[in-house]
Every structure is written in C-alpha cells, then in structure tokens.
Design an enzyme around this catalytic site. Sequence first.
Site, short mmCIF file in Angstrom:
data_model
loop_
_atom_site.label_atom_id
_atom_site.label_comp_id
_atom_site.label_asym_id
_atom_site.label_seq_id
_atom_site.Cartn_x
_atom_site.Cartn_y
_atom_site.Cartn_z
N THR B 195 34.42 -3.36 73.38
CA THR B 195 33.03 -3.10 73.03
C THR B 195 32.92 -2.04 71.91
O THR B 195 33.83 -1.22 71.76
CB THR B 195 32.38 -2.53 74.30
OG1 THR B 195 32.56 -3.47 75.33
CG2 THR B 195 30.92 -2.22 74.12
N GLY B 225 28.23 -8.88 81.06
CA GLY B 225 28.89 -7.63 81.43
C GLY B 225 27.92 -6.47 81.41
O GLY B 225 26.72 -6.64 81.55
#
Lengths: 315, 325
Positions: B195, B225
């Site tokens: 990320t 997520g």
Amino acid sequence: MVEWAIALHGGAGDIPIDLPDERRIPRETALRHCLDLGVSALKSGKPPLDVAELVVRELENHPDFNAGKGSVLTTQGTVEMEASIMDGNTKRCGAVSGLTTVVNPVSLTRLVMEKTPHIYLAFDAAEAFARAHGVETVDSSHFITPENIARLKQAKEFNRVQLDYTVPTPKVPDICGDSQIGTVGCVAVDGAGNLASATSTGGYVNKMVGRIGDTPVIGAGTYANHLCAISATGKGEEIIRGTVARDVAALMEYKGLSLTKAAAYVVNQSVPRGSCGLVAVSANGEVTMPFNTTGMFRACATEDGYSEIAIWPNN
Amino acid sequence: MGGWAIAVHGGAGIDPNLPAERQEEAKQLLTRCLNLGIVALRSNISAIDVVELVIRELETDPLFNSGRGSALTEKGTVEMEASIMDGTKRRCGAVSGITTVKNPISLARLVMDKSPHSYLAFSGAEDFARKQGVEIVDNDYFVTDDNVGMLKLAKEANSILFDYRIPPMGCAGAAATDCPLQMNGLPISIYAPETVGCVVVDGEGRCAAGTSTGGLMNKMMGRIGDSPLIGAGTYASEFCGVSCTGEGEAIIRATLARDVSAVMEYKGLNLQEAVDYVIKHRLDEGFAGLIAVSNKGEVVCGFNSNGMFRGCATEDGFMEVAIWE
C-alpha cells in the site's frame, strides 16, 4: 459471573409518532418475536455470536425491515445488501456488500469470517463465494416488496437520497406513509462475558449503485471487543465519519466511561442530531439503546427479567 | 512546534534481502514524493490537496503497490481501492473494486466532494468515474511484468503473499527449485509490493490523510482490505492524520487509524505516545505500520513489521527517508 443480555434494533430514523397501527403493530410483533428467539438461545447456552446471527437472520427474513427481504432499492430499482459480524473475544470479523441473491447476508459474513483469510468480500465475488459454499440464494425479486418500490418512486420524486423514514410532504400521495424501516442489528453477551455484534441492511432508498454504507464497515456500524458490543443504525455517511461503534468501546477503554455514558456521548456528540441510534451491551451485562432520531425500533432483555420493546423515547 | 509536516509511506513489511539498488529506487521515489508535497505546502496548498497530489504520484509510479504496479488478484487482474479523509470536518471518501480509473485516490476525493455518499465500489464506482470525466485506462495499464512474475510465485507457494513474512520451510523448498532467488520465494527484481499513503498537516494546522492500494497479491476477487475503510487504513480529525499499511485484517480489527486519534482525544496522549501505544497494544499478533501527523506540526512513523518504506519532513527543515528501524 455475569448476566446475559441482548438488544436488537430494526432501524433509527424519523418515525412519526402517529404511525398507524397497521404499520406499527407488525413491527412490534416482529421485534418481540426476535427478542424471544434471542433470549431462548442465550438461555440454552448458545454463544453470543450464534445468537446475534440467528436474530439478524430473522430480521432479514421479515419484510418490514430494511435488510434481506424488504431491503430498500437502489436508484436502478435493484437490491444491494450488506452486513457485518464481529466476535468480541477474538475480534475476528466478517463483512459483505453488494449482495443481490443471498437470502441471509449475515450468514455470509459469518462464512467470510470463518472460511476465508479475509474479512470483507463484495459484489460479484461475494455472490460467487456464496454459490461456491452452497449458501441459500434466490432470484433477486424475492427481496423486493411493493412498499419499497413505492418508496423508491417517492424518493425519485423528491429527487434526493432519502433515509427511508422521512415523512412525506402533503403533496405526495401517502402511498407508504411510513418508510419507517432501517438497518437491523443485534448485540448479545452471555454469562461468561462473551460479546458479539451483527448488523445487516439494504442501505438507502434511491442510493447510487455501488454505494457502501456504515453497516459493513467494522468500527462504524458494527464493533465488538472484550468490553462491549455495538450495532449502529441511521445515516451511514455520518456513522462512518463518526466511527460510531468503535467510539463507544474506545470511550470505555480510554476514558473509563460506563457503557451507557459512552453510548450517550457518541450519539449526542459524535454525530449530528437526527442521524443515528445504536444498541449496545457490555461484558457486565448492561444494555443501552440511545438514539438522536425521532425513534428507533428496538428491543432488549437482561437475565434479571427486564425486557423492553419500544419505538419512541421514554416508551 | 507548529508549521506544516508531511509523511509518505510505500508499505510495511519488507524482505530483509531486498537488494540495495531496489532500496535506493524506493528511497528516491519517496524523496521525490516528499519534495512534491513540500513544494505544494510552501505554496500554501491545503493539506487535503497535498495528500491527493502526492498519492497520485505514488499511484502513477509503478514501484509500489498502488495504481500502476498494483498487486494482482488471483485472476491476474488489478482491483484497486483507496480512501481519503479531511480532518477539518472529518469528511471522507473511499472507493473499492476500481479497474480502469488511473488514479483511485482522486476518485475517492470525488466521492467525498461530488457525491452524496462516502464510499462507492465496483461497477457503481466505475460509472461514477465516467460521469465525472476522470482519466480511464485499460486494466492492463496497471499490470507490470514484475507483478505477473510475483503472482506466479504466489500461486506456486499457494498462499497469499505476505511479503514481509519469512514463509514456513515447506513453501521455501518449493519456491527455491523454480526460483534461483531468495528462500522466501520473492524474486529479487521485485519489491515487496505494498500500500501507499500520505498524511499532511498544513500551515493552518489542518490535517488530512489518504491511502491507496492494489491489495494482497493473489487475493480473491472482490476482497476488500483496510485501505478504503475509514478508521482502519485511513483517518483524519482535527487532531491528526493517519495512514496505515501492513496486514489488512489486523488493521481492520484494530481500527488502527481511528485509534491513534482516539487515544489523543480520549487519553490526552501526544502524537508520539499515541502511535507508540497503538502499535504496541492494538495489533495483537498482526504486523503493520503507520504514518501520522498532528495539528501541532509533528510527524511520527511507527511499525512493528520488518521495516516500512517511509519519508517525512517538517517545516523547520527536518527530512528523513528510511526503510529499516
């Protein structure tokens, strides 16, 4: 040794005091029925996670609440259901969004939690997952009720997103004067202090396709840990910003507030007036059901014999 | 104290054997993004705008796991998600299941600013994107050769690729025969994809945060997520801005980003104490990291994982880009 407690809701919103009997009584009856189911389950020793799931399944199956059958419709006249579940002991959780054929979204969240390494599955993939696991599915039309078709029409006439309890203005024929339906949820604690929460919804009337609300967002619509379990209802966007469910627990943990004070604080301070209600139980067997809307369909019971089924304040 | 501050991250949990040149590439990207943010802050651009422009840069660069360079789903496609939050009024926007929008963070911003909702996903989000006229590309634009290779390895290991774990001996053996690289099955040519995020406090003390990702390598289609979940991967309030990275499930359970602000608000901790507290107490067995800024111009990074790609800078001239402890 702690006492068990359970609370459930069928949605908070602008439920008018003059709600006609034919709208009010079926919902009160349903709340009573679901409460009884939940209480029997707790008394027979079922874990709170099972209790929360079975009560929410029952509410999903009831067409007068905005979850499962009876879900409000998207702007395209379709149903997109979402739900979440959380186990206070382990803080394991499951969430789903964008369901169109799964009869009981809350049960799918349980599967996501228990059968995948993930927490949250959505849309086509969640539907495919359901089929792969033999979860009960039906044609989407099963969930659509005439009342909700009317609500959608009314909302489109108003040309705005509507929380489904708004009282229609006189110029609109009173097709379904109530619109008093909302998210459903259940929280439970057993004699050993195990806690669980589950929430399920069809969302907002006339919502954009693909819109996700607070219900599947852990910490917003649902939360449970070793201290308490919370299920929230109301304007999803406000509940997300206010991280409502998590904040009740956070106030208990970080500021040492009691369940009742923590829940009252969140409902009165963390979200705008008219936007939110919640049900919560604590590891000590306390129950609270605050709301800052006109009303909230709710019910609760504790082991010492107390029980309540109500819609408006001070009922 | 006071003044602006900015932090960026490119993921937590990194292969300890990551080659030096890869580490250097990462540091250069982080530095470039920090500098972009710094120039903007010096021109009095608001925190929320800085967050968006920095994350756009991270998404466009194929190095980290967001936008181009996103991790691949089990079907070899890309499904991206992102969220952004403006601390001033706690406004937020999020998207999931994005497949053709070049910059998911900008779509999240549009959800916040131009829709009546906070979170849009999949086809609904894509339709909204087209109506808003954002830049649209084919899904293969986002797919890089590095990640195609990574997916293959992940499938061979038959596990979700947690890039920062040393996998159990079993799969190390299987990977080693096919792959002349490290034991942990990670090809040398690839970063542990993760990320990205950015947090900013501007000269007016306004905080903002944003996070963007392609998610877990080999993930199930439709898996969401922590990155698009307000309170989990992203959060901003009048007190702070937070972006998290690492094991998504652990971050969600911990409501990690919200908790940084909550301990400041409810326990009166300062930013450093708050970050230390949540990393130490809220993650259980999970591994994660976060970057945070406060309305006082402080910036803090914290992680319990094996490293985190990060960079931070403050108005008084402090600047640091780092990977390990």
